[in-house]
Every structure is written in C-alpha cells, then in structure tokens.
Scaffold this active site. Structure first.
Site, PDB file in Angstrom:
ATOM      1  N   ASP A 147     -14.335  45.064  49.694  1.00  0.00           N
ATOM      2  CA  ASP A 147     -13.710  43.838  50.184  1.00  0.00           C
ATOM      3  C   ASP A 147     -14.373  43.536  51.523  1.00  0.00           C
ATOM      4  O   ASP A 147     -14.139  44.237  52.511  1.00  0.00           O
ATOM      5  CB  ASP A 147     -12.201  44.072  50.348  1.00  0.00           C
ATOM      6  CG  ASP A 147     -11.465  42.834  50.873  1.00  0.00           C
ATOM      7  OD1 ASP A 147     -12.123  41.908  51.360  1.00  0.00           O
ATOM      8  OD2 ASP A 147     -10.224  42.821  50.792  1.00  0.00           O
ATOM      9  N   HIS A 148     -15.204  42.495  51.543  1.00  0.00           N
ATOM     10  CA  HIS A 148     -16.019  42.243  52.731  1.00  0.00           C
ATOM     11  C   HIS A 148     -15.176  41.893  53.955  1.00  0.00           C
ATOM     12  O   HIS A 148     -15.662  41.939  55.094  1.00  0.00           O
ATOM     13  CB  HIS A 148     -17.024  41.115  52.456  1.00  0.00           C
ATOM     14  CG  HIS A 148     -18.324  41.279  53.177  1.00  0.00           C
ATOM     15  ND1 HIS A 148     -18.392  41.623  54.506  1.00  0.00           N
ATOM     16  CD2 HIS A 148     -19.606  41.146  52.765  1.00  0.00           C
ATOM     17  CE1 HIS A 148     -19.669  41.683  54.880  1.00  0.00           C
ATOM     18  NE2 HIS A 148     -20.425  41.410  53.841  1.00  0.00           N
ATOM     19  N   ARG A 149     -13.913  41.545  53.755  1.00  0.00           N
ATOM     20  CA  ARG A 149     -13.051  41.284  54.911  1.00  0.00           C
ATOM     21  C   ARG A 149     -12.734  42.575  55.659  1.00  0.00           C
ATOM     22  O   ARG A 149     -12.533  42.558  56.882  1.00  0.00           O
ATOM     23  CB  ARG A 149     -11.737  40.638  54.448  1.00  0.00           C
ATOM     24  CG  ARG A 149     -11.899  39.298  53.754  1.00  0.00           C
ATOM     25  CD  ARG A 149     -10.578  38.846  53.131  1.00  0.00           C
ATOM     26  NE  ARG A 149     -10.078  39.827  52.150  1.00  0.00           N
ATOM     27  CZ  ARG A 149      -8.915  39.692  51.505  1.00  0.00           C
ATOM     28  NH1 ARG A 149      -8.151  38.644  51.740  1.00  0.00           N
ATOM     29  NH2 ARG A 149      -8.536  40.614  50.631  1.00  0.00           N
ATOM     30  N   PRO A 200     -13.403  38.657  48.685  1.00  0.00           N
ATOM     31  CA  PRO A 200     -14.864  38.468  48.705  1.00  0.00           C
ATOM     32  C   PRO A 200     -15.563  39.794  48.397  1.00  0.00           C
ATOM     33  O   PRO A 200     -15.718  40.644  49.276  1.00  0.00           O
ATOM     34  CB  PRO A 200     -15.142  37.992  50.139  1.00  0.00           C
ATOM     35  CG  PRO A 200     -14.015  38.549  50.949  1.00  0.00           C
ATOM     36  CD  PRO A 200     -12.819  38.598  50.042  1.00  0.00           C
TER      37      PRO A 200
END
Length: 464
Positions: free
Chosen positions: A436-438, A254
C-alpha cells in the site's frame, strides 16, 4: 416475558448470515448454554448457544436463507409462561427498532422527529399504486418512489418477504426493468394527482446509462449468451464478501509491486535436516514426527522476521495516523471450497519453525471445515499467498485491508544462474511484494524484500 433469540454478529464485516442447521425443534425444552443452531458466515460456521432456559417457540429462522444480523430467529418461553405467538411484525421491530414503525403502523419514539409509517407517503409525495400494501423498508420505498417503481410487483428478499434496497437495485439494473414484474407507474397517483417519477428520462434497457459501465446488471451479461447454454449458481456469503473486499482493495489502495528472486538451496537443505531430526511422538494413528516443516512455514517465519528488521513496513494506513505494529502477525491465504480465508499466525517472529508449522496445519484444517473463530482470521499485519504448489512462477496478490503488504510466493524451480562469471544450476523462487503505497513507499518495500531474501538464502538466521 419470553427471551428473544437473534442472529448474532460474529464477524466485523457480517451483515447477514445463514442458519446451516438447527439443533432444537419447535417446542423443544432447552437449557441456557445448549447449542441451538449453527450459523454460516462468509468465512466460518459457528455454534450459537441458547441465551435462556425454557421452551423454544416461534422458530422463524429458516436454514439456508440469508438473515440480517440482529433479526429474531426464535423465542424461548420460561416453564409455565403463557405462550402468545409472536407476530412477524413484532419480531421485525424488536430486531430493527431504527425503522421507526411498530405493529399496526404505530410510530416508535426513537428521536424527537416522528418517523413516517411505511403505509403513509412522505409529505409532498402521493403514494404509488400498491405501495401501502407491500412490505418494504423505508429506504426501499424512497428509492422505488424516486425511480417510479410499483412496489407491489417487486418480489422481496428481506425478512417475511419485505422489499429491501437490494431488491430495488436488482430491478433497476435489469435490462427488462419496468417491462415485467416491476412496471413503472403511469405518472398518475391516487385521486388523479399528476406525479413525475423523475425529471430525468429513463434510460432504455438496451443502452447503458451515461457514466455507467456497459454491463451494469446481470441481464446485460446474460443477454449475450443463448438461453439454456448456462446455469446460474447464486453467490453465497463468502463469494459476495470476497467480491466486495477485492473491489474495495483495488479501488481504494494504491498498489505498488516489487519482485525479486531468492535461491532456495540452503533453505531446502536445512529443512531436510530439521525434519530428519524431528522427535517422534505417539498419536492415535501410531508414531509420527513431532513436526514436518514445509517451505511455506519457513517463508512465514522469514516474512515475520523481515518485518521486525524493517519495523516501518509493519504498518497499517488510517486517514488520521499510521498504525505501527509491535508484533508481526502473518496471515496465510488458504483455499477452501467456494473461496479463500486468511488465518493468522500471531507473533510469528517470536515462534519457532516447529510451532508455526503445527499451528498452520491446525488452522488450515479448521479453515477448510469452516470452524475458525473470528479472532483467528481477523486482523494481522501482513499476509502470504503461495501458489508455488501449482507450478505458478510469479504473480501479484491483492492487499487485504488493514494490511499494508502481501507477499506472493511462486514455485521453486531449477534455473541457470551466473555467479563470479560462471553458470551453475540453482533452485530459485520468485516473490512479489504488493504494498500500500500510502503506508509503504517503494524504497521501504525494497528494504523489506531484501531483508526477506537474506533470511531465505541464509536460513540459519531463523533459528537464532
């Protein structure tokens, strides 16, 4: 007993490789450690040494052809050893024992379950026409059986002409599938036994299958253009790997983007002073400065120091845990013929600007000649992609796993800026951080980018 020479795995993503050059011919005497051949992976070219001393025989690995990792490419016989030509099937089985079939169809006991020889149909499945005569992997046979394809009409691209999964996929994705070389069986197997290839009615070639994109195969694209108005350039290993990893990155990560502007005037001034103060050293081409800093060298250093200042952003995502890195290893995108590669400056936060500059020049030079070692481009904790030299103002880069961030750097250009109510001219560079939004949330990414901006606009901080 002759020594088998196989195509080794030199890259963690490597499934196939190509021999770009043989240094020894059939019948040549070689010593252990001599360079036998050079292989070309998707990222680099590497020389492979002889695993034993003796006479080189049965050289089957051809130059410029995709060869599966672990496949035999030659054999080395010891001096005085009786030469017995290795059959293609023997060579294949030594490289692919998991396929469960020995020479002449003899099953190899790899597990308690007896494997099914390729020339015998699975229980409950009558053989298709020509199936027993065609060399194919068990997976390819199963896929062909399920799709009702005649294997004898499918050209194989695997070792020794063996039909592999990719060949079946290519036929199924073709708009002419079933009409030319790979004709579907008529629904009748040997001895008149009825055989239903699939309970689902085949999709016509001119209509996309339900749930599939409109362009599911090469033929779907080519039919839109007049024959003779184009040429087909086969994908090399590098382009295939780039395509696979980009699709993987954009579909599984994401992405989140943050952009800000950095003023470069102080950095450009410091760079000029440092380059002017560079000591002179003697080289083969005469005297030359010991280093010549570029803006990109200083961007690499600033990104590394920013990660050390915001350690939570120096991370990689895994399904079970967050990987927090102790060092800032910065990958730098380098354009090379046919694609790009990302050599890595290890522990860039601890290195001086001059060391980073000279190391980067060496890595970039060897990257363009495909002479990098796997450890020089694998891993890393972040990356920098700079298109400023092309005049690109700003762009967003795709994250390269296992990284959680990548910094896209635009061109430095003069712009009007307002400070204390006054308009003045400044050299400004736009940068975009993809995260990486995680692993890196928006606020954390913003903190990292602000730390980077502070170092770029106050570059003396990179010298202490």
């Amino acid at each position: 007993m002759p020594t088998e020479v196989i195509l080794p795995k030199v890259d963690m993503d490597m499934a196939t490789g190509q021999i770009s050059r043989w240094f020894a011919e059939e019948g040549a005497r070689v010593k252990k450690g001599d360079v036998l051949f050079e292989i070309e992976t998707d990222k680099a070219a590497m020389e492979i040494d002889a695993p034993a001393s003796g006479i080189l025989r049965d050289v089957s690995g051809k130059e410029g052809v995709d060869i599966p990792v672990g496949a035999p490419v030659a054999w080395i016989y010891a001096e005085g050893e009786t030469y017995a030509p290795i059959s293609p099937l023997e060579g294949e089985m030594s490289a692919k024992p998991t396929e469960g079939v020995g020479s002449e169809g003899t099953a190899i006991a790899l597990s308690p379950v007896e494997p099914t020889p390729p020339d015998r149909p699975l229980a409950g499945h009558p053989p298709l026409e020509g199936e027993g005569k065609t060399r194919a992997t068990p997976l390819a046979r199963r896929l062909a059986r399920e799709a009702g394809l005649n294997l004898s009409g499918i050209p194989g691209t695997g070792p020794h002409g063996r039909v592999v999964k990719a060949d079946i996929d290519a036929v199924l994705s073709s708009p002419l599938e079933g009409e030319v070389s790979a004709k579907r069986t008529e629904g009748v197997a040997s001895e008149g036994t009825a055989f239903a290839p699939s309970p689902v009615e085949a999709t016509p070639a001119d209509r996309p299958a339900a749930g599939h994109p409109l362009f599911k195969g090469e033929g779907d694209v080519l039919r839109l253009f007049e024959e003779g108005s184009y040429e087909l350039v086969p994908h090399d290993n590098m382009r295939k790997t780039i395509a696979r990893r980009l699709v993987e990155a954009k579909t599984t990560i994401p992405h989140f983007y943050l952009t800000l502007d950095c003023e470069l005037d102080a950095l450009l001034s410091l760079r000029t002073q440092l380059n002017a103060a560079a000591p002179v050293k003697k080289t083969d081409k005469g005297e030359a400065p010991a280093y010549k800093l570029s803006v990109n060298d200083m961007v690499i250093k600033a990104m590394a120091m920013a990660l050390k200042a915001v350690p939570d952003a120096n991370a990689s995502w895994t399904e079970s845990a967050m990987v927090k890195h102790r060092h800032a290893d910065v990958g730098v995108a380098v354009s090379i013929p046919g694609g790009l590669i990302t050599p890595i400056i290890r522990k860039a936060d601890e290195k001086t600007l001059s060391v980073i500059s000279n190391e980067m020049k060496d890595l970039a030079s060897r990257a363009r000649s495909r002479k990098l070692k796997p450890e020089e481009y694998q891993g890393g904790t972040t990356a920098v992609s700079n298109l400023g030299m092309f005049g690109i103002k700003d762009f967003a880069a795709v994250i390269n796993p296992p990284h959680a961030t990548i910094l896209a750097v635009g061109a430095g250009e003069e712009r009007a800026v307002v400070k204390n109510g006054e308009i003045r001219i400044a050299t400004v560079m736009s940068v975009t951080l993809s995260t990486d939004h995680r692993a890196v949330d928006g606020a954390l990414g913003a903190e990292l980018l602000v730390a980077f901006k502070k170092l770029i606009e106050n570059p003396m901080g990179m010298l202490v």
